[in-house]
Design an enzyme around this catalytic site. Structure first.
Site, PDB file in Angstrom:
ATOM      1  N   ASP A 245     -30.325 -25.193  90.390  1.00  0.00           N
ATOM      2  CA  ASP A 245     -30.586 -26.293  89.480  1.00  0.00           C
ATOM      3  C   ASP A 245     -31.027 -25.667  88.151  1.00  0.00           C
ATOM      4  OD1 ASP A 245     -30.909 -28.850  88.450  1.00  0.00           O
ATOM      5  OD2 ASP A 245     -31.969 -29.590  90.206  1.00  0.00           O
ATOM      6  N   GLU A 453     -37.701 -44.966  84.864  1.00  0.00           N
ATOM      7  CA  GLU A 453     -37.413 -44.621  86.251  1.00  0.00           C
ATOM      8  C   GLU A 453     -36.272 -43.617  86.250  1.00  0.00           C
ATOM      9  OE1 GLU A 453     -36.732 -46.907  90.449  1.00  0.00           O
ATOM     10  OE2 GLU A 453     -35.391 -47.505  88.822  1.00  0.00           O
TER      11      GLU A 453
END
Length: 709
Positions: A245, A453
């Site tokens: 990542d 979010e």
């Protein structure tokens, strides 16, 4: 004279090995960063590996923006998921062809998509749960594999695009701690919950894997011998490429403190098979070589894997079947039609006291109220492209009611206490009261969007990407209370990527969970409200009450998590969703009453549309182990099928339950077959009393016995 790596009659791996053999070790190292530079003498073009396609080709301009992954999951539909991914791949190829024409090789311009996300949505507070297919490993694995098939295509020789399973493994929050966090999970929970979907994608031939930021049981995921070598390469036989990542390898020494220097981090990642670094730590590969922390053989091994993937994508061949896909296909009419279908199938009707569908002929005044009613952001979710045209809820309602007065009020800010600046708390509520009192019905559109979010949100006061609790921001709770305490009927539309406790909103006459429904979302919602189709979506996650006693967010044990192990009554259960018609299952049978370990069981049943409207039912098959010697789920999903029936129509259906799903996972993480009885259920929801009560559903069931001879 052609070089061996240019010989299209040879295997991709042979060609990649020859190409890498002709590269210097410095050139090999350069190719292991996500921004891989050109090697002109060998005909290696610049390539940026980083691209996204969770719900359409993302972050590179115009694209078909499909419902976010959690919305796709609500459709419980492998075939639909594969078609969506195929469109993402088609548009990805169209963009790639266009960008190459103008020599643009930058970020988000390649055809290696770092999708899908098959982490398990174990906790409703996690902001990135919206990117997943929910809380169930079976559903996640099936939809993830379908997405991989769609992205990679059906050509016998070339990959259409390269899919990537992420984030391996276990990661599901908290976002604020992910760079330093150690996710500790038992062998049983690893094997039963966190790993099955990844294994399914490996078996489906996914080309790439991405490691997570966190540690898992002490090892950083992008340098974990347990995960990357012993499990992924040796046990599962994965032979594609592995990427970190972004900037995760730097976390080894900066945050996890498992290494002390960048070269030690390089060594830990490379030796365990991390081929590509999204980030810049692999800029230290040559220094690590000088310090003898890594070997040239390890560098070349990873470079061969990377070049093999690029070979599979046709980057070194004269022609591929995808070279003629041009820009005109992007967000075209056919793709929009699929997008509308996907949005319709993603919506979940949670409550309906009979108000829906609305009769247009009886309406004179409609109020559309809420911060998400006319906003594009909640249509998009995160990791999205830019649609050519967006259909907000307000736009959808107005287009459906050309002769009706439609009033609109934003009602409140998405999360701040005031709407205007300068302003004050509730500065729009007087208008809301008047519009509500004038209206025949209120369409109240609330929720969140990617600004509060999502992934590790930095700079938004009070928001980290994760939710602190299961409630909407106070500004919206005040708005909902104001509307719902008046006498006008209310249809509540919630646009979030996760479970919400609606509190006062539970008093609404109808509740629609819309997720982040994509560019056509507003039209799909309007069509549902006015009965253009019967809703069919089912919850891929449990909607808990805010008062339910959830484990600590940082606790990765599955005890009292998800429908399989939760011991309290939730707000709305996994697998639940209403429609405008009803279905009945009858005459359920198994092809054998006794079976042996590893054998599958075929169940058959009749399903009838007992209502007065054509509709889809998602029949869910669950298995309950009645005699296990270890902890097992209350019951677990083991099959699903979408069925379309006209009123009064009946169909006989057969579904095969994989024999592996009858195994129990012991405390050592081993799959064990134990003799005894299992009950299989078929119906439109889970086979528990609360689900049946909410949905008015009765299940078919059959009891079978596993025997060990």
């Amino acid at each position: 004279m052609k070089q061996k790596y240019q010989d299209e009659t040879l295997s991709f791996k042979e060609r990649a090995e020859d190409l890498v053999a002709q590269m210097s070790v410095e050139e090999c190292a350069s190719q292991m960063l996500f921004e891989a530079p050109k090697i002109e003498r060998l005909g290696v073009q610049s390539f940026n590996w980083w691209n996204e396609a969770l719900h359409g080709a993302a972050r590179s301009g115009m694209a078909t923006v499909f419902p976010q992954a959690i919305g796709m999951a609500s459709a419980f539909d492998e075939e639909l998921t594969e078609r969506i991914a195929d469109v993402a791949a088609t548009e990805g190829r169209a963009k790639y062809n266009t960008f190459r024409k103008y020599e643009d090789y930058g970020i988000y311009k390649g055809i290696t998509f770092w999708s899908p996300n098959v982490n398990i949505f174990r906790d409703p507070r996690w902001g990135r749960g919206q990117e997943t297919y929910g809380e169930d490993p079976y559903l996640t694995g099936k939809l993830g594999a379908a997405f991989v098939r769609g992205l990679q295509g059906k050509d016998e020789r070339y990959l259409k695009t390269a899919a990537c399973a992420k984030h391996f493994a276990v990661h599901s929050g908290p976002e604020g701690l992910r760079h330093e966090f150690d996710a500790k999970a038992s062998p049983q929970d690893m094997a039963e919950t966190y790993l099955p979907a990844f294994r399914e994608l490996a078996e489906a031939g996914v080309e790439g894997f991405m490691g997570a930021y966190n540690r898992t049981n002490g090892e950083p995921c992008c340098g974990s011998k347990t995960l990357m070598v012993e499990l992924l390469r040796e046990k599962w036989g994965f032979d594609g490429y592995f990427t970190s990542d972004c900037w995760a390898i730097a976390d080894f020494h900066l945050h996890h403190y498992v290494t002390k220097t960048p070269t030690e981090s390089v060594a830990l990642a490379l030796q365990n098979g991390c081929d590509l670094n999204c980030g810049n730590t692999y800029a230290y590969i040559l220094k690590a070589l000088q310090e003898e922390k890594v070997t040239e053989e390890e560098v070349r091994r990873s470079c061969v894997r990377l070049m093999t993937t690029r070979m599979k994508l046709g980057m070194f061949d004269e022609k591929t079947p995808f070279d003629d896909i041009d820009y005109t296909v992007i967000d075209c009419e056919a793709h929009r039609a699929l997008n509308l279908e996907a949005a319709r199938k993603s919506l979940v009707l949670l409550k309906n006291n009979g108000i829906l569908p609305l009769d247009k002929r009886k309406l004179k005044n409609v109020a559309v109220i809420g911060p998400n009613a006319d906003s594009v952001a909640p249509l998009n979710g995160n990791y999205h492209g830019t649609a050519n045209e967006y259909h907000t809820v307000l736009k959808g309602i107005r287009e459906a009611l050309p002769d009706v007065r439609v009033n609109y009020s934003k009602g409140c800010h998405l999360y701040e206490y005031k709407l205007e600046d300068p302003g004050y708390s509730g500065d729009c509520l007087a208008e809301v009261k008047e519009q509500t009192d004038l209206a025949d019905v209120v369409i109240l559109v609330v929720g969140m969007d990617e600004t509060i979010e999502g992934e590790e949100i930095i700079g938004k006061e009070g928001f980290t990407g994760d939710k602190k609790d299961l409630l909407l921001p106070k500004s919206q709770r005040d708005l909902i209370k104001t509307v719902c305490e008046r006498e006008t009927p209310v249809v509540l539309v919630n646009m979030t990527g996760s479970a919400i406790d609606f509190e006062e909103g539970c008093k609404a006459d109808a509740i629609i969970q819309a997720w982040y429904p994509g560019a056509m979302g507003g039209k799909a919602i309007s069509d549902l409200i006015f009965g253009e189709y019967s809703p069919s979506g089912k919850l891929p996650v449990t909607f808990y009450k805010n008062t339910n006693k959830l484990p600590d967010f940082e606790d990765y044990s599955m005890e009292n998590r998800t429908y399989k192990f939760f011991r309290e009554e939730p707000l709305y259960p996994f697998g639940y969703g209403l429609g405008y018609t009803t279905f009945a299952v009858a005459d359920m049978k198994a092809d054998q009453s006794k079976f042996r370990p590893g054998e599958g069981v075929t169940v058959s049943f009749k399903i009838r549309n007992t209502g007065d409207m054509e509709g889809d039912e998602i029949v869910q098959i669950y298995v309950r182990d009645e005699e296990a010697s270890v902890r097992v789920p209350v019951h677990k999903l083991c099959g699903m099928k979408r069925i379309t029936l006209k009123p009064g129509e009946e169909q006989e259906v057969s579904i095969i339950v994989d024999g592996a799903l009858f195994a129990v996972i012991d405390e050592n993480g081993e799959a064990v077959y134990e003799p005894g009885y299992f009950t299989l259920f078929a119906g439109g929801c889970q086979p528990d009393d609360y689900s049946r009560q909410l949905g008015g559903v009765e299940h078919g069931s059959v009891r079978v016995e596993m025997t060990i001879l």
